[in-house]
Write a protein that holds these residues in place. Structure first.
Motif, short mmCIF file in Angstrom:
data_model
loop_
_atom_site.label_atom_id
_atom_site.label_comp_id
_atom_site.label_asym_id
_atom_site.label_seq_id
_atom_site.Cartn_x
_atom_site.Cartn_y
_atom_site.Cartn_z
N ARG A 99 -1.49 10.07 -8.63
CA ARG A 99 -1.51 10.62 -9.94
C ARG A 99 -0.12 11.63 -9.80
O ARG A 99 0.11 12.08 -8.73
CB ARG A 99 -2.77 11.60 -10.37
CG ARG A 99 -3.67 10.70 -10.61
CD ARG A 99 -4.99 11.35 -11.18
NE ARG A 99 -5.27 12.71 -10.56
CZ ARG A 99 -6.04 12.61 -9.39
NH1 ARG A 99 -6.94 11.45 -9.04
NH2 ARG A 99 -6.48 13.80 -9.03
N PRO A 101 2.06 1.39 -5.02
CA PRO A 101 1.65 2.54 -5.56
C PRO A 101 2.48 3.57 -5.79
O PRO A 101 2.10 4.57 -6.56
CB PRO A 101 0.42 3.08 -4.64
CG PRO A 101 0.69 2.13 -3.29
CD PRO A 101 1.65 1.02 -3.86
N SER A 142 -2.14 2.83 -10.04
CA SER A 142 -1.76 3.58 -8.67
C SER A 142 -2.88 4.46 -8.40
O SER A 142 -3.49 5.16 -9.45
CB SER A 142 -0.44 4.08 -8.74
OG SER A 142 -0.34 4.78 -7.49
N HIS A 143 -3.23 4.43 -7.29
CA HIS A 143 -4.15 5.81 -6.80
C HIS A 143 -3.67 6.99 -6.95
O HIS A 143 -4.07 8.08 -6.64
CB HIS A 143 -4.99 5.44 -5.37
CG HIS A 143 -3.95 5.33 -4.32
ND1 HIS A 143 -3.29 6.46 -3.59
CD2 HIS A 143 -3.25 4.17 -4.02
CE1 HIS A 143 -2.57 6.15 -2.66
NE2 HIS A 143 -2.46 4.53 -2.70
N HIS A 173 -9.46 1.45 3.49
CA HIS A 173 -8.87 2.06 2.31
C HIS A 173 -7.42 2.65 2.62
O HIS A 173 -7.16 3.16 3.75
CB HIS A 173 -9.81 3.24 1.87
CG HIS A 173 -10.97 2.99 1.26
ND1 HIS A 173 -12.11 2.16 2.00
CD2 HIS A 173 -11.40 2.83 0.11
CE1 HIS A 173 -12.96 2.06 0.78
NE2 HIS A 173 -12.77 2.16 -0.17
N THR A 174 -6.60 2.66 1.53
CA THR A 174 -5.16 2.76 1.84
C THR A 174 -4.88 4.10 2.59
O THR A 174 -4.10 4.22 3.60
CB THR A 174 -4.57 2.95 0.39
OG1 THR A 174 -4.57 1.46 0.10
CG2 THR A 174 -2.88 3.29 0.41
N LYS A 183 -12.76 5.46 -15.22
CA LYS A 183 -11.77 4.65 -14.80
C LYS A 183 -12.12 3.08 -14.86
O LYS A 183 -11.59 2.39 -14.21
CB LYS A 183 -11.34 4.64 -13.38
CG LYS A 183 -11.06 6.27 -12.93
CD LYS A 183 -9.58 6.62 -12.96
CE LYS A 183 -9.38 7.96 -12.71
NZ LYS A 183 -8.16 8.22 -13.31
N SER A 240 -15.74 1.48 -6.49
CA SER A 240 -14.94 1.98 -7.67
C SER A 240 -14.82 0.78 -8.42
O SER A 240 -14.89 -0.39 -7.89
CB SER A 240 -13.71 2.43 -7.17
OG SER A 240 -13.08 1.71 -6.20
N GLU A 251 -6.00 1.08 -3.78
CA GLU A 251 -6.64 2.06 -2.97
C GLU A 251 -7.38 1.33 -1.88
O GLU A 251 -7.43 2.01 -0.70
CB GLU A 251 -7.73 2.74 -3.99
CG GLU A 251 -8.73 2.10 -4.51
CD GLU A 251 -8.27 1.26 -5.54
OE1 GLU A 251 -7.40 0.19 -5.61
OE2 GLU A 251 -8.98 1.34 -6.74
N HIS A 252 -7.71 0.23 -1.93
CA HIS A 252 -7.91 -0.58 -0.65
C HIS A 252 -7.68 -1.91 -0.63
O HIS A 252 -7.02 -2.35 -1.63
CB HIS A 252 -9.75 -0.75 -0.58
CG HIS A 252 -10.31 -1.20 -1.87
ND1 HIS A 252 -10.59 -2.41 -2.13
CD2 HIS A 252 -10.53 -0.71 -3.21
CE1 HIS A 252 -10.98 -2.83 -3.36
NE2 HIS A 252 -11.19 -1.41 -4.13
N ASN A 293 -5.68 -0.47 -8.29
CA ASN A 293 -4.96 0.90 -7.87
C ASN A 293 -4.23 0.92 -6.60
O ASN A 293 -3.96 2.01 -6.05
CB ASN A 293 -5.67 1.96 -8.27
CG ASN A 293 -6.22 2.02 -9.45
OD1 ASN A 293 -5.26 1.87 -10.59
ND2 ASN A 293 -7.15 2.46 -10.23
N THR A 306 0.76 -1.42 0.01
CA THR A 306 -0.11 0.01 -0.14
C THR A 306 0.90 1.22 0.00
O THR A 306 0.35 2.44 0.06
CB THR A 306 -0.90 -0.19 1.24
OG1 THR A 306 -0.24 0.17 2.41
CG2 THR A 306 -1.98 -1.15 1.35
#
Ligand SMILES: [Zn+2]
Lengths: 497, 459
Positions: free
Chosen positions: A280, A260, A277-278, A438-439, B187, B458, A409-410, A407, A256
């Motif tokens: 950007r 990412p 990856s979450h 969630h990360t 996405k 998501s 994210e979790h 990604n 995590t």
């Protein structure tokens, strides 16, 4: 062919590649890539293998596109360069953001991993005597399966590029695991294990493996804890404070934070395989990744498989912050994608290579990898201090299963063991512990970080990524960490089925 | 048959070892691999690897040692040295507490049926141009970005031992094409993957049509978050291959069964353990798979059932587990088999499958798979690409990432129907040596009572 003969041939082909229009080319010769694997399964020697790989991999950059080729036949280095060029020319037919190496930074030098006694100089009989000794200590009528496993690597790698870089690496790595298994009263197999670890100092040879503090001294403990898990009740679901020991914390950080923050994932180059990856590019420098207590570095830890002197672009390995006081400040990168990251961010978010270009063999091309992704020790004292300050929590150790969004994210982790903490005291053991979150919420809930006495270096021998697929070794230095109010146990276990 | 120069070197090494009274197994692997990698709608990397590998195993009574070499094989001295290293390992080994089985070629094999020189020679340029064609046509239809990979190549495998003069050889070509289309704002990701035995197997039009079939539901509908609990699920090929793989790994490995760690541990052959519709076989004669004719103990591989019409029929024993537990090896000393889930009697075609499903989740892919409890066959996995909600027999919305936590026996005891048509699912990884691997699966599998344990917001 001698190393010098190969170097001369390679330099000649560099000239040829330049003439053909290549902006950059490099070559990695694995003069020796030796491995040894010994596995004892219930005392039987199930794997007793030595391996040797030798060959060369070359990479050329043509009109902003990469071509790679590798061969075990050192008489055909010229043809290998030609294939790499053909590949790069083909790739340039469907161009994206042009790959570029940025300013030339020629390096010369040599890295030798710290080793007192090279495991390859230790006779097999001595290795087996040591491992069998551990296996004997794991034996018990109530233990149903025992595994003792050790793996050794020794690599002599020479790297050259068209900028004049000429570096060599002599790297040894040692990995070891012991595990005991037994069924619980529900028939489910429970297990307890330990991997060779360290405090990040010291050396990487046979002396490391045989130091009882880092491996063999834990045989009785994991056996005792297995019996406690087998007799325990399952973890009741609920929200609690979660105290993570380094044996679990390393994978939490790996999955995590480490993955990412790989720049190729951030830019979308791993989408179809490992995932995205979450993060950007424009978030680098501003994203609140975790609480103020979170300080994460790509470190140069002396005794770790994530320390290698020069990366596979020949850049001297750097030590730098990834996350400082909770803010994302850098990512894991090579030289190739910095311009693209900055262009996509709309400002300069990465200024120099993160020295994370790594390849797992002569026949694989370097990609962005983890090195040593370390969490810095904090000021919240020892494990006992953190437990004493916890009203309602669990302590977890060693991953069993995990599942993570593409990604990152979790996530959802299962661990080998959990200890309940009630009113500042460890009470009982639970089996089948899991937790999920969630990360970013999770790292922002980090509220206690243990001091240097809790910080341990865990090795990862088998991180998979890339196409063609690559298995990489790396390290994570991790203190004890506490997270507030985490969903532990299956949330739906309380709902009807 | 293998190139004469290397075959003679290997034969000479075998004969010398035999003369010296040694028990030696020799296997040789040669690959020509090439791959292009797509990212951000461009070719991010193109590679080519020419690799040869030699594995030597020496057995002396209850002691075994081995040595593997990845290098150009050029001389008899090199082979002697490799045999010497394996013998040294054997000499220092611990004796096992059982009599290990020594590899013996039971039937000579010389198989190049799966070799297509045009696929071996398929150039990075040709692959790039085909991908460029697909991207050029699809990109203007939305805010799309493309990634993926396309690996092609040839593999030669050769095996001989000092037990006799017989040799096993096979040469084949294979390819795996994967393309992912990602919508950059919403996405979501769609994926098309294809398996290849010959150069002509991948066509741009087919890939474009496959994406066009999937796009409208994703384009025109918001993501759907399903509820936690037991639900009807229509699985697609990749997910079915994962489910079959998990069932085999958790239930039909001889060693795990002997050690009471498999979900079949309480069962014996002849017990009804799964729905009557379920037949799982390893069958090199199945045209969907890559058909490995021998294993690396020299056993000729033939059809081998682990479950037939729901009845427990067999366990897979490699030679070490067979020796340890007094069983016969079953031809499974190899990295992958030729497994398949036999087709059902449901109608062919995904459209027929979703009509039959009525209201369900369509989950064609399962990713992030883990097996927290093999004893119960318990696994977790999450939906990823191409997943959709089925309502009144129609695809009505894409679904958000949905986690399944269930057990192999539960899934395969809750089979409602399966397509009567099978497809190839290419399972080849590119870790280590090239190993073509595919599974034959029905194009859809409909199950009730699949346990959904987590639903994200998501994709
Ligand atoms: Zn990893």
């Amino acid at each position: 062919m001698t190393i010098e003969q190969v170097a001369t041939a390679v330099r000649g082909h560099f000239d040829r590649m330049r003439t053909a229009g290549c902006g950059f080319a490099d070559a990695r010769l694995y003069d020796e890539d030796a491995s040894q694997r010994v596995v004892l399964y219930d005392g039987n020697l199930e794997s007793n293998n030595r391996g040797l790989e030798r060959g060369i991999g070359v990479r050329v950059l043509y009109e902003g596109a990469w071509g790679f080729a590798a061969t075990a036949d050192l008489d055909t280095i010229g043809a290998c360069f030609d294939r790499a060029l053909t590949n790069a020319r083909a790739a340039a037919r469907l161009p994206g953001f042009p790959k570029e190496m940025g300013p030339a930074r020629p390096a010369k030098g040599e890295y030798r991993a710290p080793v007192v006694k090279d495991p390859f100089e230790v006779p097999l009989a001595e290795k087996l005597a040591f491992l069998t000794g551990i296996d004997e200590r794991l034996k018990d009528d109530s233990v149903k399966q025992r595994i003792v496993h050790a793996r050794f690597q020794r690599r002599r790698i020479h790297y050259w590029n068209t900028e004049g870089t000429d570096v060599s690496r002599f790297v040894n790595n040692t990995f070891a695991t012991m595990m005991v298994m037994a069924p619980d009263k529900d028939g489910r197999t429970q297990r307890r294990s330990v991997e060779l670890y360290s405090d990040g100092s010291g050396t990487r040879g046979w002396e490391w493996l045989t130091n009882p503090d880092w491996f063999s001294g834990h045989a009785e403990r994991i056996k005792r804890e297995l019996f406690e898990v087998v007799a325990a009740e399952p973890l009741p679901p609920g929200r609690r404070d979660l105290i993570i020991l380094p044996g679990q914390g390393f994978l939490q950080v790996h999955e995590t934070i480490g993955h990412p923050l790989e720049l190729d994932r951030i830019l979308g180059y791993e989408l179809s395989f490992a995932g995205g990856s979450h993060v950007r590019p424009e978030m680098i420098g501003t994203l609140r990744y975790g609480s103020d207590k979170l300080n994460c570095r790509a470190g140069v830890t002396p005794n770790s498989p994530g320390t290698f002197g020069f990366d596979d672009e020949g850049t001297p390995q750097r030590d730098y912050y990834l996350i400082k006081q909770g803010i994302l400040v850098n990512v894991l990168s090579s030289r190739t994608d910095l311009a693209e990251a900055n262009a996509k961010a709309g400002s300069e978010v990465v200024s120099e290579s993160g020295t994370a270009a790594r390849a797992c063999a002569f026949y694989r091309t370097p990609i962005d990898r983890m090195t040593n992704i370390n969490i810095e020790p904090g000021e919240d004292g020892t494990l006992n201090d953190i437990v004493a300050a916890t009203e309602n929590g669990i302590i977890v150790d060693v991953p069993v299963s995990w599942s993570i969004g593409s990604n990152r994210e979790h996530f959802h982790f299962g661990t080998e063991i959990a200890w309940e903490v009630k009113d500042g005291r460890r009470t009982r053991v639970f089996k089948n512990p899991t937790y999920q979150a969630h990360t970013l919420d999770f790292w922002r809930s980090l509220d206690k970080v243990g001091d240097k006495s809790t910080w341990l270096l865990q090795s990862v021998p088998n991180c998979g990524k890339g196409e063609p697929n690559q298995i990489m070794e790396l390290g994570h230095g991790i203190p004890v960490m506490r997270f507030k109010d985490v969903q532990c146990g299956e949330a739906e276990a309380a709902t009807k089925e | 048959m293998l190139e004469n120069r290397i075959r003679e070197l290997l034969g000479r090494a075998r004969d010398e070892a035999r003369k010296a009274g040694m028990n030696v197994e020799l296997s040789f692997h040669r690959e020509q691999s090439s791959l292009i990698r797509l990212g951000n709608s461009s070719v991010a990397l193109a590679t080519h690897e020419a690799l040869t590998r030699l594995d030597v195993s020496v057995q002396d009574g209850r002691k075994v040692g081995s040595f593997s070499l990845t290098a150009d094989i050029v001389s008899a001295d090199q082979l002697r040295e490799a045999v010497h290293h394996a013998a040294e390992n054997c000499r220092a080994a611990l004796p096992k507490d059982y009599d290990p089985i020594f590899g013996t070629v039971e039937e000579a094999v010389d198989d190049s049926a799966g070799y297509d020189p045009a696929l071996e020679a398929l150039s990075a340029e040709a692959k790039t141009d085909l991908c460029a064609d697909i991207i050029k046509k699809l990109k203007p239809r939305g805010r799309y970005d493309f990634s993926g990979s396309w690996s092609t190549g040839s593999t030669e495998m050769y095996y001989t031992t000092t037990a006799n003069d017989s040799e096993c050889y096979r040469r084949l070509t294979d390819g795996r094409f994967v393309m992912v289309l990602k919508e950059q704002d919403k996405k979501w990701e769609l994926q098309v993957e294809l398996s290849q035995k010959a150069a002509a197997d991948i066509r741009a039009a087919e890939v474009i049509a496959a994406f066009d079939d999937l796009r409208p539901v994703y384009e025109q509908n918001e993501g759907f978050a399903t509820t936690i609990g037991r639900q009807r699920v229509l699985f697609g090929p990749q997910a079915i291959a994962q489910l079959v793989g998990l069932a085999i790994w958790g239930g039909f490995i001889g060693r795990s069964w002997e050690e009471k760690r498999s979900w079949t541990a309480q069962n014996k052959f002849g017990d009804r353990i799964l729905s009557e519709a379920v037949t799982i076989v390893d069958d090199p004669a199945n045209p969907d798979v890559f058909s490995m004719p021998f294993d690396f103990m020299g056993k000729r591989r033939r059809r081998f059932a682990v479950v037939e019409r729901g009845v427990f029929k067999g366990l897979l024993y490699d030679s070490a587990s067979a020796a340890r537990y007094g069983k016969k090896p079953t031809g499974h000393d190899l990295a992958s088999g030729d497994f398949g889930l036999a087709p059902g009697d449901g109608p062919a075609g995904l459209e027929a499958g979703r009509k039959l499903a009525g209201d369900a989740l369509y989950v064609p892919h399962l990713h992030y798979i883990h097996l927290p409890d093999p004893t119960k066959g318990m696994f977790t996995g999450s939906s990823r690409f191409n997943a959709m909600r089925v309502k009144n027999g129609e695809f009505v919305a894409p679904i958000f990432s949905t986690r399944v936590t269930d057990t192999s026996p539960s899934v395969f005891n809750n089979v409602v129907a399966m397509s009567s048509k099978t497809v190839t699912h290419n399972e080849s990884a590119t870790y280590g040596r090239r190993t073509p691997d595919a599974m034959s699966v029905p194009e859809w599998l409909l199950c009730d009572n699949i346990r959904i344990t987590d639903v994200a917001d998501s994709f």
